[in-house]
Design a protein around this motif. Structure first.
Motif, PDB file in Angstrom:
ATOM      1  N   SER A  41      -1.094 -18.503  10.582  1.00  0.00           N
ATOM      2  CA  SER A  41      -0.137 -17.824  10.906  1.00  0.00           C
ATOM      3  C   SER A  41      -0.440 -16.269  10.284  1.00  0.00           C
ATOM      4  CB  SER A  41       1.142 -18.117  10.095  1.00  0.00           C
ATOM      5  OG  SER A  41       1.732 -19.201  10.345  1.00  0.00           O
ATOM      6  N   THR A  42       0.093 -15.276  11.307  1.00  0.00           N
ATOM      7  CA  THR A  42       0.009 -13.860  11.038  1.00  0.00           C
ATOM      8  C   THR A  42       1.053 -13.233   9.600  1.00  0.00           C
ATOM      9  OG1 THR A  42       1.756 -13.181  12.567  1.00  0.00           O
ATOM     10  CG2 THR A  42      -0.430 -13.192  13.430  1.00  0.00           C
ATOM     11  N   VAL A  43       0.375 -12.223   9.050  1.00  0.00           N
ATOM     12  CA  VAL A  43       1.195 -11.972   7.919  1.00  0.00           C
ATOM     13  C   VAL A  43       1.120 -10.471   7.507  1.00  0.00           C
ATOM     14  CG1 VAL A  43      -0.852 -12.531   6.324  1.00  0.00           C
ATOM     15  CG2 VAL A  43       1.553 -12.446   5.389  1.00  0.00           C
ATOM     16  N   ARG A  44       2.187  -9.843   6.961  1.00  0.00           N
ATOM     17  CA  ARG A  44       1.923  -8.235   6.600  1.00  0.00           C
ATOM     18  C   ARG A  44       2.714  -8.596   5.182  1.00  0.00           C
ATOM     19  NH1 ARG A  44       6.031  -6.271  10.737  1.00  0.00           N
ATOM     20  NH2 ARG A  44       6.121  -4.276   9.680  1.00  0.00           N
ATOM     21  N   VAL A  45       1.799  -7.987   4.232  1.00  0.00           N
ATOM     22  CA  VAL A  45       2.080  -7.866   3.022  1.00  0.00           C
ATOM     23  C   VAL A  45       1.788  -6.227   2.357  1.00  0.00           C
ATOM     24  CG1 VAL A  45       1.332  -8.541   0.526  1.00  0.00           C
ATOM     25  CG2 VAL A  45       1.574 -10.127   2.203  1.00  0.00           C
ATOM     26  N   THR A  46       2.917  -6.115   1.709  1.00  0.00           N
ATOM     27  CA  THR A  46       2.828  -4.504   1.029  1.00  0.00           C
ATOM     28  C   THR A  46       2.438  -4.519  -0.394  1.00  0.00           C
ATOM     29  OG1 THR A  46       4.110  -3.489   2.522  1.00  0.00           O
ATOM     30  CG2 THR A  46       3.797  -2.049   0.765  1.00  0.00           C
ATOM     31  N   LEU A  47       1.169  -3.933  -0.618  1.00  0.00           N
ATOM     32  CA  LEU A  47       0.528  -4.194  -2.012  1.00  0.00           C
ATOM     33  C   LEU A  47       1.001  -2.652  -2.721  1.00  0.00           C
ATOM     34  CD1 LEU A  47      -0.970  -6.197  -3.735  1.00  0.00           C
ATOM     35  CD2 LEU A  47      -2.995  -4.990  -3.087  1.00  0.00           C
ATOM     36  N   PRO A  48       1.436  -2.771  -3.858  1.00  0.00           N
ATOM     37  CA  PRO A  48       1.551  -1.295  -4.539  1.00  0.00           C
ATOM     38  C   PRO A  48       0.150  -1.015  -5.272  1.00  0.00           C
ATOM     39  CG  PRO A  48       2.551  -3.139  -5.877  1.00  0.00           C
ATOM     40  CD  PRO A  48       2.057  -3.600  -4.657  1.00  0.00           C
ATOM     41  N   VAL A  49      -0.007   0.300  -5.002  1.00  0.00           N
ATOM     42  CA  VAL A  49      -1.530   0.836  -5.549  1.00  0.00           C
ATOM     43  C   VAL A  49      -1.157   2.145  -6.277  1.00  0.00           C
ATOM     44  CG1 VAL A  49      -4.061   1.611  -4.904  1.00  0.00           C
ATOM     45  CG2 VAL A  49      -2.848  -0.497  -3.511  1.00  0.00           C
ATOM     46  N   GLY A  50      -1.728   2.364  -7.098  1.00  0.00           N
ATOM     47  CA  GLY A  50      -1.796   3.610  -8.112  1.00  0.00           C
ATOM     48  C   GLY A  50      -1.696   3.535  -9.421  1.00  0.00           C
ATOM     49  N   PRO A  51      -2.249   4.484  -9.968  1.00  0.00           N
ATOM     50  CA  PRO A  51      -2.167   4.495 -11.585  1.00  0.00           C
ATOM     51  C   PRO A  51      -1.214   4.392 -12.393  1.00  0.00           C
ATOM     52  CG  PRO A  51      -2.743   6.614 -10.973  1.00  0.00           C
ATOM     53  CD  PRO A  51      -2.760   5.876  -9.692  1.00  0.00           C
ATOM     54  N   GLY A  52       0.117   4.863 -11.863  1.00  0.00           N
ATOM     55  CA  GLY A  52       1.291   4.975 -12.397  1.00  0.00           C
ATOM     56  C   GLY A  52       2.484   5.002 -11.503  1.00  0.00           C
ATOM     57  N   SER A  53       3.710   4.947 -11.709  1.00  0.00           N
ATOM     58  CA  SER A  53       4.775   4.970 -10.819  1.00  0.00           C
ATOM     59  C   SER A  53       4.965   6.154  -9.879  1.00  0.00           C
ATOM     60  CB  SER A  53       6.318   4.566 -11.565  1.00  0.00           C
ATOM     61  OG  SER A  53       6.386   5.656 -12.626  1.00  0.00           O
ATOM     62  N   ALA A  54       4.699   7.382 -10.826  1.00  0.00           N
ATOM     63  CA  ALA A  54       4.668   8.487  -9.944  1.00  0.00           C
ATOM     64  C   ALA A  54       3.908   8.660  -8.758  1.00  0.00           C
ATOM     65  CB  ALA A  54       4.725   9.641 -10.980  1.00  0.00           C
ATOM     66  N   ARG A  55       2.735   8.081  -8.966  1.00  0.00           N
ATOM     67  CA  ARG A  55       1.779   8.295  -8.109  1.00  0.00           C
ATOM     68  C   ARG A  55       1.298   7.028  -7.231  1.00  0.00           C
ATOM     69  NH1 ARG A  55      -3.585  10.631 -10.773  1.00  0.00           N
ATOM     70  NH2 ARG A  55      -4.272  10.623  -8.611  1.00  0.00           N
ATOM     71  N   ARG A  56       2.196   6.134  -7.366  1.00  0.00           N
ATOM     72  CA  ARG A  56       2.208   5.050  -6.622  1.00  0.00           C
ATOM     73  C   ARG A  56       2.583   4.810  -5.225  1.00  0.00           C
ATOM     74  NH1 ARG A  56       2.604  -0.775  -9.688  1.00  0.00           N
ATOM     75  NH2 ARG A  56       0.748   0.094 -10.776  1.00  0.00           N
ATOM     76  N   PHE A  57       1.785   4.301  -4.345  1.00  0.00           N
ATOM     77  CA  PHE A  57       1.923   4.142  -2.961  1.00  0.00           C
ATOM     78  C   PHE A  57       1.729   2.648  -2.602  1.00  0.00           C
ATOM     79  CE2 PHE A  57      -2.181   5.832  -3.138  1.00  0.00           C
ATOM     80  CZ  PHE A  57      -2.926   4.769  -2.273  1.00  0.00           C
ATOM     81  N   GLY A  58       2.564   2.271  -1.272  1.00  0.00           N
ATOM     82  CA  GLY A  58       2.336   1.074  -0.817  1.00  0.00           C
ATOM     83  C   GLY A  58       1.488   0.940   0.283  1.00  0.00           C
ATOM     84  N   VAL A  59       0.426  -0.135   0.289  1.00  0.00           N
ATOM     85  CA  VAL A  59      -0.468  -0.266   1.222  1.00  0.00           C
ATOM     86  C   VAL A  59      -0.116  -1.581   1.948  1.00  0.00           C
ATOM     87  CG1 VAL A  59      -3.041  -0.777   1.563  1.00  0.00           C
ATOM     88  CG2 VAL A  59      -2.314   0.775  -0.090  1.00  0.00           C
ATOM     89  N   GLU A  60      -0.009  -1.417   3.342  1.00  0.00           N
ATOM     90  CA  GLU A  60       0.537  -2.494   4.146  1.00  0.00           C
ATOM     91  C   GLU A  60      -1.159  -3.170   4.508  1.00  0.00           C
ATOM     92  OE1 GLU A  60       3.868  -3.769   6.922  1.00  0.00           O
ATOM     93  OE2 GLU A  60       2.203  -2.615   8.041  1.00  0.00           O
ATOM     94  N   LEU A  61      -1.211  -4.560   4.211  1.00  0.00           N
ATOM     95  CA  LEU A  61      -2.269  -5.449   4.726  1.00  0.00           C
ATOM     96  C   LEU A  61      -1.745  -6.216   5.693  1.00  0.00           C
ATOM     97  CD1 LEU A  61      -3.750  -6.287   1.071  1.00  0.00           C
ATOM     98  CD2 LEU A  61      -4.194  -4.226   2.602  1.00  0.00           C
ATOM     99  N   LEU A  62      -2.701  -6.462   6.861  1.00  0.00           N
ATOM    100  CA  LEU A  62      -2.303  -7.123   7.931  1.00  0.00           C
ATOM    101  C   LEU A  62      -3.402  -8.397   8.174  1.00  0.00           C
ATOM    102  CD1 LEU A  62      -1.695  -4.389  10.573  1.00  0.00           C
ATOM    103  CD2 LEU A  62       0.150  -5.669   9.040  1.00  0.00           C
ATOM    104  N   GLY A  63      -3.133  -9.336   8.186  1.00  0.00           N
ATOM    105  CA  GLY A  63      -4.126 -10.228   8.340  1.00  0.00           C
ATOM    106  C   GLY A  63      -3.378 -11.827   8.938  1.00  0.00           C
ATOM    107  N   ARG A  64      -4.259 -12.998   8.300  1.00  0.00           N
ATOM    108  CA  ARG A  64      -3.582 -14.199   8.766  1.00  0.00           C
ATOM    109  C   ARG A  64      -3.970 -15.124   7.566  1.00  0.00           C
ATOM    110  NH1 ARG A  64      -7.261 -15.766  13.828  1.00  0.00           N
ATOM    111  NH2 ARG A  64      -5.852 -17.471  13.830  1.00  0.00           N
ATOM    112  N   LEU A  65      -3.023 -16.248   7.573  1.00  0.00           N
ATOM    113  CA  LEU A  65      -3.005 -17.151   6.090  1.00  0.00           C
ATOM    114  C   LEU A  65      -4.232 -17.980   6.574  1.00  0.00           C
ATOM    115  CD1 LEU A  65       0.687 -18.556   5.727  1.00  0.00           C
ATOM    116  CD2 LEU A  65      -0.590 -16.508   4.550  1.00  0.00           C
ATOM    117  N   SER A  66      -5.075 -18.131   5.647  1.00  0.00           N
ATOM    118  CA  SER A  66      -6.531 -18.858   5.615  1.00  0.00           C
ATOM    119  C   SER A  66      -6.541 -20.029   4.656  1.00  0.00           C
ATOM    120  CB  SER A  66      -7.574 -17.909   5.568  1.00  0.00           C
ATOM    121  OG  SER A  66      -7.917 -17.420   4.104  1.00  0.00           O
ATOM    122  N   ALA A  67      -5.452 -20.056   3.839  1.00  0.00           N
ATOM    123  CA  ALA A  67      -5.419 -21.364   2.970  1.00  0.00           C
ATOM    124  C   ALA A  67      -4.120 -21.263   2.233  1.00  0.00           C
ATOM    125  CB  ALA A  67      -6.672 -21.485   2.034  1.00  0.00           C
ATOM    126  N   VAL A  68      -3.527 -22.379   2.294  1.00  0.00           N
ATOM    127  CA  VAL A  68      -2.229 -22.439   1.703  1.00  0.00           C
ATOM    128  C   VAL A  68      -2.165 -23.769   0.563  1.00  0.00           C
ATOM    129  CG1 VAL A  68      -0.779 -21.396   3.201  1.00  0.00           C
ATOM    130  CG2 VAL A  68      -1.121 -23.866   3.342  1.00  0.00           C
TER     131      VAL A  68
END
Length: 479
Positions: A43-70
């Motif tokens: 199944s296709t999936v989109r996940v937004t991962l928070p990245v950054g050293p602190g809340s003020a500089r944190r941003f979200g990175v959306e990863l696009l892929g597929r489920l390979s194991a559950v």
């Protein structure tokens, strides 16, 4: 160098309930804004991962892929292609009777680290071009709304460059490839195009929105660069011999679909939905000509900003308009949300849906049920019958594996364009963007070509297709 990104949250739910909510809109941010139709492998999936050293500089990175194991109620593994290639694991750990700690671990390759550094505003050096090499650049959308339809672009560009080099390169010189991300942002597209020219790229393949393409064209106009727009577009005037625009044209797409859909359904009243930039403006202008020619009429239209996620007001307008055909020129994530919301609102029962940018990845992210019945007209289908296509798909899977995103017209065209560019340069080796542009147009394999690697990219023959059971199924041969 490789690294690992970690994120976690704690929720007042037992693991089984937290796991069940993965991918559902109602889960919200505590499940990393995941979007997934079903918790099944593939199944296709989109996940937004928070990245950054602190809340003020944190941003979200959306990863696009597929489920390979559950592992039900315990673990989900995702193989992702955007904005870099890697693996993501989501783990559900019990924390008492009704609490779950949700942990995300993302393996980040060296290309991923580079993407993160650049996205955070960092500058990384680019090695000089080797004497025995010719460097080309690809601008694509590894992030932003257009990332969904761009997922296989880098893979196919690499595949084309490998094939060119295996067949002798460009008159004995190796072809080198640099790929950059415009984040579906015209200003960033212009900056990245300038970076490519500074790194020695004399040809740039823009696999971007028309807004980004226009910004790139303006940014490199005086650089003596051959610029190739290698995805469907509305074309333009006065661009000169050093600018080549390939791919489907909306007038041809709409002309291909209008008559058949109205004859098949008896529908006549069209509503047009697009975005506030030149692609949709051109598509709607073409529809206002093509639809009356096919004995239909346009009774309404709407435009939205790129990045829109709520289409309720537009869907209500469509429902109240009496439209029985809805034509969408939305792209990527915007098209995914629009079509999902149309299906949820029951619009499919009163109106047939046509989409200009309904390629295989977009269809998959919409989901089988929500996409069912949408028509499109494209120059390439992954399951199409074009000569050489089975071999291309086999080579692609052998190179990038079972979890690589599907091929589509919006990624396959850059593969074709690079191959045809190489043939043109071999035949016309002059180091002039204008001469190379003319040679590329002359070597586009002639009107009507459909063989893979030699398709006519300027006026491609179009396949009529319909979304069925989660994929695009050809309704008739290309014409």
């Amino acid at each position: 160098m490789d690294t690992t990104l970690m994120a976690e949250s704690v929720v007042d739910l037992p693991p089984a309930e937290a796991y069940r909510l993965f991918g559902r809109r109602e889960a919200g941010s505590w499940l990393f804004q995941a979007r997934c139709e079903s918790l099944t492998i593939g199944s296709t999936v989109r996940v937004t991962l928070p990245v950054g050293p602190g809340s003020a500089r944190r941003f979200g990175v959306e990863l696009l892929g597929r489920l390979s194991a559950v592992r039900p109620n315990s673990m989900i593994s995702i193989e992702h292609a955007q904005p870099w290639r890697g693996r993501l694991r989501v783990m559900f750990d019990r924390q008492g009777p009704r609490r779950t700690r949700i942990r995300v671990r993302a393996d980040v390759s060296s290309t991923g680290v580079e993407w993160l550094v650049r996205h955070a505003g960092g500058v990384l050096p680019v090695p000089p071009v080797a004497r025995d090499a010719v460097r080309i650049g690809v601008v694509t959308s590894k992030s932003g709304p257009a990332a969904i339809y761009s997922m296989a672009t880098e893979y196919l560009a690499e595949l084309a460059v490998d094939e060119v080099n295996e067949s002798g390169g460009l008159n004995g010189r190796r072809l080198e490839l640099l790929v950059v991300d415009d984040a579906t942002d015209p200003a960033l597209a212009a900056a990245e195009a300038r970076r490519l020219t500074g790194a020695g790229c004399r040809t740039i393949f823009a696999c971007t929105t028309s807004s980004s393409f226009a910004a790139i064209s303006s940014a490199v106009r005086t650089e003596g660069v051959l610029l190739v727009h290698a995805v469907m577009n509305e074309r333009g005037d006065g661009e000169g011999p050093s600018v080549v625009r390939f791919g489907e044209h909306p007038a041809a797409q709409i002309g291909r679909m209008a008559g058949p859909i109205m004859r098949a359904t008896g529908a006549r009243n069209w509503f047009l939905v697009g975005e506030e930039y030149s692609w949709s403006y051109g598509a709607h202008a073409a529809a206002r000509i093509a639809v009356p020619r096919a004995a239909g009429r346009v009774i309404g239209e709407a435009y939205t900003p790129t990045g829109t996620s709520d289409y309720r007001q537009i869907i209500e307008r469509i429902q109240h308009s009496g439209a029985d055909v809805v034509l969408s020129s939305l792209i990527g994530a915007d098209e995914v949300e629009f079509q999902r919301q149309c299906a949820a609102a029951g619009l499919r029962s009163s109106a047939r849906s046509l989409s200009l940018v309904m390629d295989e990845p977009t269809c998959a992210h919409i989901g089988a049920e929500a996409a069912e019945g949408i028509w499109t007209a494209l120059g390439y289908l992954q399951d199409g019958t074009a000569a050489g296509n089975q071999d291309l798909v086999a080579r692609y899977r052998a190179a990038y594996g079972r979890w690589a995103p599907p091929l589509s017209t919006l990624s396959e065209t850059v593969y074709e364009a690079i191959l045809q560019y190489a043939r043109a340069v071999r035949a016309t080796p002059e180091d002039s963007a204008g001469l190379q542009g003319r040679a590329l147009l002359q070597h586009r394999s002639g009107s009507g070509g459909t063989t893979i690697g030699a398709r006519d990219l300027l006026t491609p023959r179009l396949y009529l297709a319909e979304a069925r059971n989660g994929g695009l199924h050809m309704l008739d041969e290309a014409c």
